[in-house]
Write an enzyme that holds these catalytic residues in place. Structure first.
Site, mmCIF file in Angstrom:
data_model
loop_
_atom_site.group_PDB
_atom_site.id
_atom_site.type_symbol
_atom_site.label_atom_id
_atom_site.label_comp_id
_atom_site.label_asym_id
_atom_site.label_seq_id
_atom_site.Cartn_x
_atom_site.Cartn_y
_atom_site.Cartn_z
ATOM 1 N N GLY A 102 0.814 -1.214 0.000
ATOM 2 C CA GLY A 102 0.000 0.000 0.000
ATOM 3 C C GLY A 102 0.846 1.262 0.000
ATOM 4 O O GLY A 102 0.401 2.308 -0.478
ATOM 5 N N GLU A 125 2.754 -8.144 -1.506
ATOM 6 C CA GLU A 125 1.528 -8.690 -0.935
ATOM 7 C C GLU A 125 1.376 -10.194 -1.115
ATOM 8 O O GLU A 125 0.801 -10.874 -0.260
ATOM 9 C CB GLU A 125 0.301 -7.988 -1.552
ATOM 10 C CG GLU A 125 0.046 -6.581 -1.028
ATOM 11 C CD GLU A 125 0.797 -5.514 -1.819
ATOM 12 O OE1 GLU A 125 1.776 -5.844 -2.526
ATOM 13 O OE2 GLU A 125 0.397 -4.334 -1.707
HETATM 14 C C1 HSC Z 1 -0.727 -4.239 1.689
HETATM 15 O O1 HSC Z 1 -0.114 -3.221 1.642
HETATM 16 C C2 HSC Z 1 -2.046 -4.473 1.047
HETATM 17 C C3 HSC Z 1 -2.422 -3.408 0.048
HETATM 18 O O2 HSC Z 1 -1.958 -3.729 -1.247
HETATM 19 C C4 HSC Z 1 -3.888 -3.290 -0.150
HETATM 20 C C5 HSC Z 1 -4.744 -3.088 1.004
HETATM 21 C C6 HSC Z 1 -6.117 -2.771 0.485
HETATM 22 C C7 HSC Z 1 -7.249 -3.119 1.387
HETATM 23 C C8 HSC Z 1 -8.529 -2.818 0.641
HETATM 24 C C9 HSC Z 1 -9.680 -3.292 1.175
HETATM 25 C C10 HSC Z 1 -11.002 -2.777 0.435
HETATM 26 N N1 HSC Z 1 1.720 -3.564 9.079
HETATM 27 O O3 HSC Z 1 10.199 -6.445 10.053
HETATM 28 P P1 HSC Z 1 10.574 -5.561 11.175
HETATM 29 C C11 HSC Z 1 5.892 -4.146 12.015
HETATM 30 S S1 HSC Z 1 -0.130 -5.560 2.567
HETATM 31 C C12 HSC Z 1 1.823 -3.664 10.407
HETATM 32 O O4 HSC Z 1 10.980 -6.172 12.452
HETATM 33 P P2 HSC Z 1 12.679 -4.568 9.498
HETATM 34 C C13 HSC Z 1 6.518 -5.501 12.324
HETATM 35 O O5 HSC Z 1 5.532 -6.421 12.693
HETATM 36 C C14 HSC Z 1 1.384 -4.996 3.258
HETATM 37 N N2 HSC Z 1 3.005 -3.827 11.053
HETATM 38 O O6 HSC Z 1 11.678 -4.512 10.740
HETATM 39 C C15 HSC Z 1 7.438 -5.136 13.467
HETATM 40 O O7 HSC Z 1 6.648 -5.068 14.645
HETATM 41 P P3 HSC Z 1 7.259 -5.512 16.052
HETATM 42 C C16 HSC Z 1 2.478 -5.007 2.290
HETATM 43 C C17 HSC Z 1 4.100 -3.888 10.308
HETATM 44 O O8 HSC Z 1 13.379 -3.262 9.487
HETATM 45 C C18 HSC Z 1 7.904 -3.720 13.113
HETATM 46 O O9 HSC Z 1 6.948 -3.227 12.177
HETATM 47 N N3 HSC Z 1 3.709 -4.692 2.949
HETATM 48 C C19 HSC Z 1 4.056 -3.795 8.907
HETATM 49 O O10 HSC Z 1 13.465 -5.823 9.530
HETATM 50 C C20 HSC Z 1 9.275 -3.679 12.478
HETATM 51 O O11 HSC Z 1 9.315 -4.616 11.410
HETATM 52 C C21 HSC Z 1 4.517 -5.666 3.415
HETATM 53 O O12 HSC Z 1 4.280 -6.838 3.224
HETATM 54 C C22 HSC Z 1 2.798 -3.610 8.287
HETATM 55 N N4 HSC Z 1 2.667 -3.491 6.954
HETATM 56 O O13 HSC Z 1 11.765 -4.662 8.202
HETATM 57 C C23 HSC Z 1 5.756 -5.203 4.160
HETATM 58 N N5 HSC Z 1 5.317 -3.900 8.421
HETATM 59 O O14 HSC Z 1 8.410 -4.569 16.273
HETATM 60 C C24 HSC Z 1 5.928 -6.014 5.422
HETATM 61 C C25 HSC Z 1 6.125 -4.057 9.492
HETATM 62 O O15 HSC Z 1 6.118 -5.356 16.978
HETATM 63 N N6 HSC Z 1 7.016 -5.554 6.235
HETATM 64 N N7 HSC Z 1 5.393 -4.053 10.633
HETATM 65 O O16 HSC Z 1 7.692 -6.941 15.856
HETATM 66 C C26 HSC Z 1 8.313 -5.814 5.963
HETATM 67 O O17 HSC Z 1 8.658 -6.375 4.951
HETATM 68 C C27 HSC Z 1 9.329 -5.391 6.976
HETATM 69 O O18 HSC Z 1 8.688 -5.267 8.214
HETATM 70 C C28 HSC Z 1 10.025 -4.047 6.657
HETATM 71 C C29 HSC Z 1 10.894 -3.608 7.858
HETATM 72 C C30 HSC Z 1 10.908 -4.221 5.413
HETATM 73 C C31 HSC Z 1 9.012 -2.950 6.411
#
Ligand code: HSC
Length: 698
Positions: A102, A125
């Site tokens: 997003g 995603e």
């Molecule tokens: C998305 O975006 C869907 C959209 O396309 C559409 C939605 C539409 C809906 C419509 C409906 C009508 N959320 O990994 P770290 C937390 S899907 C919440 O240890 P790093 C993580 O849990 C999303 N929390 O750090 C951790 O918490 P803790 C697509 C999130 O530096 C803390 O942040 N995006 C979060 O090694 C630190 O994270 C992804 O898939 C999130 N999105 O890596 C990205 N992202 O400290 C997923 C992170 O309590 N994230 N957290 O354990 C990552 O790949 C990695 O976390 C990073 C950072 C590269 C951002």
């Protein structure tokens, strides 16, 4: 405005600054704040452009994953992206750190994008079991073309700024403070009279062979459906006008949102992070580790040494003879050459690691400066005790003494030293520089800061570290022994190993259990059966047909023959024609009439055995929580990530149905299938394994 978005004006530019640490996930409050901010900027005649920028370490890491599975709240993200894009004022994104999911979709809703040289963008995603649902599948291909968008979306890979520029995803790369850079870019655009530039208005893209692309991605996904479904969404961008394409994207997104795979993958995402979050580590400082010792330079020791070197640690490796020392050095050099070839390190680094950071010695005195020593010698209690005796004498006070044993009693090893509080198990998986799992085995007298040091080392090495208690096989190998036995029982009763392998590969494992046995070496299981024979329960059924093959010197892949026959230079093997005869002979001896097994029954028995033993492992405190079992199986045993792990799988099936099957199987073999008390308790209370994870997190 919500307090997640700061609004300020800089001349004609209104700035919307996201303030939602740690990674500016797009929670409801953030979305509301952005929407309000756009309203406010548009209502101000003095504002000519809007700049969106993130505080902290990232622009935006995506939708807030914690909201998934809960009722949708307004404003929704797709509408917000469209609302930004349709603004009459110029909208610019200034991106730093990551812009993912997003987060990139918000940026694609803007009219121009500038990024730091170190920035990374991506639509990951599919790894969460969904697809980009806020216009990403419609806007990205309009910038990059269909083929490149399909590649980016179905792999979910992070794209570095330079490549993003080349692909047309961003417009400019500029180093500096993201706010300053963004303001300068916006001013620049205004002074040039640059037009608004909605990506959705770009023409439809060229078509590709969508069915072939879909089939190809589906096959590569090994049962995971989100990447292939994403292909259909990109197809809509090529075949439908934007508004219709967005609708199609939403339908497909909602379809995936309701799948078990989405639940499993999100369980994996959060719990691979939660697994090292243990109350016993709170406020406990690990001991500093800069130099580690490794005892034994076989495949395992060399792998551990390689992992440590690649993570910036100095390594002293001890071997007993000249030949063994040369062999160890060669193995590490081979591993490092692989890292060099894959671009993980450059030549200079490679040379420094091999020639400066590594010392191979035959003298335990070389360990005098080691902060932590890991023993990776032959699995024999007497041999281990002898090594620990030498370590006790040679290592400085406070040095952590670790054993890499896969099943021996760490309490007994610890008790053989004068410093049991410094002793811990660090169970790596082979090859140790590749496999992500590290079981940290805490013995009765291990000091808390030694446990913390184990976890700190795991983090340095980039491992997923799981706390385990002491028992035969700890978490992973103990559970493996039981589900493998369930498979062996099915073979005695009539299923073929090849059928079982196929069913488990269809379930999502990269290899079937008998392929794995061949790879690991059949001599390992043979030795284990002999080791356990004296303490065997009289009711235990132990198939021995495969021992006949071992007796002939056939141990699987390394000897060219096992469950499968392997031909030099060919990948994979073909079923060994001797196996059915060996099985039939044992069935005849035991008076068993073989019966047919369906795919469903094979899977159910295999999984129920896994879940039942997993529940016992949690009930006995060997694993602290169900999630620890799940992460062990995911990162060490090839369990398909999209099921989240065996305990998540059981939750998804419904625990009452899993228990009912176990009780049904127990009617045939009450000893093997004795249901876990924890499973019975959860069913009686109407609770799940995940409820236990949640309780532990509070
Ligand atoms: C998305 O975006 C869907 C959209 O396309 C559409 C939605 C539409 C809906 C419509 C409906 C009508 N959320 O990994 P770290 C937390 S899907 C919440 O240890 P790093 C993580 O849990 C999303 N929390 O750090 C951790 O918490 P803790 C697509 C999130 O530096 C803390 O942040 N995006 C979060 O090694 C630190 O994270 C992804 O898939 C999130 N999105 O890596 C990205 N992202 O400290 C997923 C992170 O309590 N994230 N957290 O354990 C990552 O790949 C990695 O976390 C990073 C950072 C590269 C951002």
């Amino acid at each position: 405005m919500t307090d997640k978005i700061a609004y300020e004006t800089h001349g004609p530019v209104a700035v919307l600054r996201l303030q939602n640490p740690p990674v500016n996930a797009l929670s409801q409050q953030v979305r509301q704040g952005l929407s309000d901010g756009m309203d406010r900027a548009e209502a101000d005649d003095a504002v000519q452009a809007v700049l969106i920028v993130g505080d902290g370490r990232a622009f935006i890491a995506g939708a807030d994953i914690k909201e998934f599975g809960k009722p949708l709240t307004e404003p929704n993200l797709p509408d917000l992206c469209t609302r930004i894009e349709s603004s009459p004022k110029l909208v610019v994104a200034s991106m730093h750190g990551v812009s993912l999911g997003g987060g990139l979709e918000v940026a694609l809703g803007c009219h121009y994008r500038v990024a730091q040289p170190t920035a990374r963008v991506g639509l990951p995603e599919v790894h969460l079991g969904i697809l980009p649902g806020a216009g990403g599948t419609q806007r990205l291909p309009r910038l990059t073309g269909a083929q490149k968008a399909v590649e980016a979306i179905t792999t979910g890979r992070h794209i570095k700024a330079a490549e993003a520029l080349e692909l047309g995803i961003i417009d400019r790369i500029e180093e500096g403070d993201p706010l300053e850079v963004g303001l300068a870019y916006a001013q620049d655009l205004l002074s040039q009279g640059a037009p608004r530039r909605p990506v959705s208005a770009l023409p439809n893209l060229e078509g590709i062979d969508w069915d072939a692309t879909y089939d190809n991605v589906l096959r590569k996904g090994r049962g995971q459906i989100s990447p292939a479904t994403a292909v259909r969404a990109v197809q809509a961008a090529s075949e439908l006008p934007f508004e219709k394409g967005i609708k199609r994207e939403r339908e497909l997104f909602m379809e995936l949102m309701n799948t078990d795979q989405r639940k499993g993958l999100i369980h994996a995402f959060f719990n691979e992070r939660a697994v090292s979050n243990l109350p016993e580590l709170k406020g406990v400082d690990p001991r500093p580790v800069q130099t580690i010792g490794v005892i034994g330079g076989g495949t395992m020791g060399a792998g551990i040494a390689t992992a440590a070197l690649l993570s910036g640690l100095n390594v002293v490796l001890i071997e007993m003879t000249d030949d063994a020392a040369t062999g160890a050095h060669k193995r590490i050099a081979g591993n490092l050459a692989g890292a060099l070839k894959r671009g993980k390190i450059n030549q200079e680094k490679h040379d420094a690691l091999l020639n400066v950071a590594l010392e191979v010695s035959q003298n335990y005195d070389s360990l005098r400066d080691a902060d932590l020593v890991i023993e990776a010698v032959y699995e024999d209690m007497d041999v281990k005790k002898e090594v620990f005796g030498k370590l006790d004498a040679a290592c400085k006070p406070g040095c952590v003494l670790a054993t890499n044993t896969s099943y021996l009693d760490v309490n007994e090893i610890a008790a053989s030293t004068a410093r049991p509080a410094d002793v811990i198990g660090l169970h790596f998986f082979s090859p140790a520089h590749v496999m992500k799992l590290l079981e940290i085995v805490v013995a009765d007298r291990t000091a808390p800061d030694v446990v913390a040091t184990g976890f700190a080392l795991g983090k340095m090495l980039g491992k997923v570290s799981v706390r385990a208690g002491v028992c035969d096989g700890f978490i992973g190998n103990r559970i493996l022994a039981v589900y493998r036995t369930a498979a062996d029982h099915m073979i005695l009763d009539g299923a073929s190993p090849y059928h079982i392998d196929k069913v488990l590969k269809d379930f999502g494992f990269a290899m079937g259990p008998f392929e794995v046995a061949d790879l690991a070496g059949l001599d390992i299981g043979w030795a284990t059966r002999k080791r356990k024979a004296p303490d065997r329960h009289p009711q235990e059924r132990v198939p021995t047909y495969i021992d006949r093959l071992c007796e002939q010197g056939h141990f699987g892949q390394k000897t060219g023959e096992g469950y499968y026959v392997y031909e030099e230079g060919k990948r994979g093997g073909t079923p060994n024609p001797k196996i059915p005869d060996l099985i039939a002979a044992e069935q005849a001896e035991l008076g068993i009439t073989p019966r047919d097994f369906t795919d469903a029954e094979i899977l159910r028995r295999y999984m129920c055995a896994m879940v039942n033993e997993s529940a016992k492992v949690v009930e006995e405190g060997i694993a602290a929580r169900p999630l620890d079992v799940d992460m062990t199986l995911l990162f060490g045993y090839g369990f398909p990530r999209y099921w989240g792990g065996p305990m998540k799988w059981a939750d998804i099936q419904g625990l009452p149905s899993v228990l009912a099957d176990i009780e049904r199987y127990a009617a045939e073999d009450a000893w093997f299938w004795a249901p876990a008390d924890l499973l019975k308790k959860l069913v009686a209370e109407g609770r799940t394994f995940d409820d236990l994870n949640k309780e532990a997190a509070q």
